[in-house]
Enzyme design. Structure first.
Site, PDB file in Angstrom:
ATOM      1  N   CYS A   1      40.413  38.470  44.956  1.00 48.50           N
ATOM      2  CA  CYS A   1      40.109  38.593  46.384  1.00 48.50           C
ATOM      3  C   CYS A   1      39.119  37.524  46.831  1.00 48.50           C
ATOM      4  CB  CYS A   1      39.477  39.943  46.696  1.00 48.50           C
ATOM      5  SG  CYS A   1      40.530  41.320  46.411  1.00 48.50           S
TER       6      CYS A   1
ATOM      7  N   CYS B   1      30.604  41.035  53.339  1.00 44.25           N
ATOM      8  CA  CYS B   1      29.701  40.704  52.228  1.00 44.25           C
ATOM      9  C   CYS B   1      28.598  41.756  52.117  1.00 44.25           C
ATOM     10  CB  CYS B   1      29.074  39.326  52.443  1.00 44.25           C
ATOM     11  SG  CYS B   1      30.278  37.998  52.469  1.00 44.25           S
TER      12      CYS B   1
END
Ligand code: FES
Length: 286
Positions: free
Chosen positions: A35, A106
């Site tokens: 990913c 994130c």
């Protein structure tokens, strides 16, 4: 081009707590190199096994992933495990002075690594949102096959971050960011979460005098909206009401936050739902 705060740049160029802890009490790993993002978080507890005395990380990710991981390790040091579990992805972003919305995933990854580490340490089941890890058992129904994300995880992120569009969900989780086949289902989940939030909300009154409308706007801001912002370390101030236009100024973590435009939209939608359809919210700097 994304706009990064000085603090994001600083933590990217000089990340704190990079590395591993050989005798770590807890380790949480999320993500997948396939990913493009992966994070391994190491936690060391004090002798009483109460407070986190050290935290380190290894990551394979972009500058925002590095900065988010660095921020997370700084934030959780000195906290008990329960206190650390209370750290939200929004607080990680706020610690850095905000992240571009496209990079919010994130901060979500950091929060997940922490929850996985603590769940493993406590020997309980892994959190249901441990969905970036493709090698783990998962609960819930897989919605995004490309990134292995379940409905439970996506609903949680949608609700916690008050997301209203599939594009926002992609920015926060990556779901929908590859083949796009899951986007219709993501839209259904957004509608479901919004529906649940609406059921809890008080009903909007039928007819309002101007005075009552102004009173109601103030009540909704005080009782419905500001408490939600406080939980993310933010706040707002009502500056003025002129007809259907409500002027607000963001305070604390919301001031200068990269996502303040979305927060203003959230405020507007809430006032429309609870006060009147014609309300327009304007953010002013004061
Ligand atoms: S199934 Fe979600 S992006 Fe492909």
């Amino acid at each position: 081009m994304w706009d990064y705060t000085d603090k994001v740049k600083e933590h990217f160029l000089n990340p704190r707590n990079v590395g591993d802890i050989a005798d770590a009490d807890a380790v949480g790993e999320v993500g997948s190199l396939a990913c493009g993002d992966a994070l391994k978080l190491f936690i060391k507890l004090d002798d009483n096994k109460e407070r986190i005395v050290d935290a380190k990380f290894q990551t394979f990710g972009c500058g925002s992933a590095i900065a988010s991981s660095s921020a997370l390790t700084e934030m959780i040091k000195g906290k008990t495990l329960d206190e650390a579990l209370g750290v939200t992805n929004q607080e990680i972003a706020d610690f850095l002075g905000g992240l571009p919305e496209e990079k919010m995933h994130c901060s979500v990854m950091g929060q997940e690594a922490l929850e996985v580490a603590i769940a493993k340490y406590r020997g309980g089941p892994l959190p249901v949102h441990h969905d970036h890890g493709h090698d783990q058992e998962q609960e819930g129904e897989i919605v995004c096959k490309c990134f292995g994300l379940t409905d439970g995880f996506l609903k949680k992120v949608i609700a916690q971050n008050r997301l209203h569009t599939a594009e926002q969900v992609t920015h926060f989780t990556k779901a929908g960011g590859a083949c796009g086949g899951c986007i219709p289902k993501i839209k259904e989940l957004i509608a479901e979460v919004l529906g649940e939030q609406k059921q809890d909300a008080p009903k909007r009154p039928e007819k309002l005098t101007n005075l009552r409308k102004m009173q109601l706007i103030q009540e909704v801001l005080e009782n419905e909206i500001r408490p939600q912002l406080w939980s993310d370390g933010g706040d707002l101030e009502l500056i003025d009401i002129a007809g259907a236009t409500v002027q607000i100024a963001f305070r604390k973590a919301c001031a200068g936050c990269a996502s303040s435009g979305y927060t203003a939209k959230f405020v507007e939608q809430k006032l429309r739902d609870l006060v009147s359809d014609d309300i327009v919210v304007e953010e002013v700097q004061q």
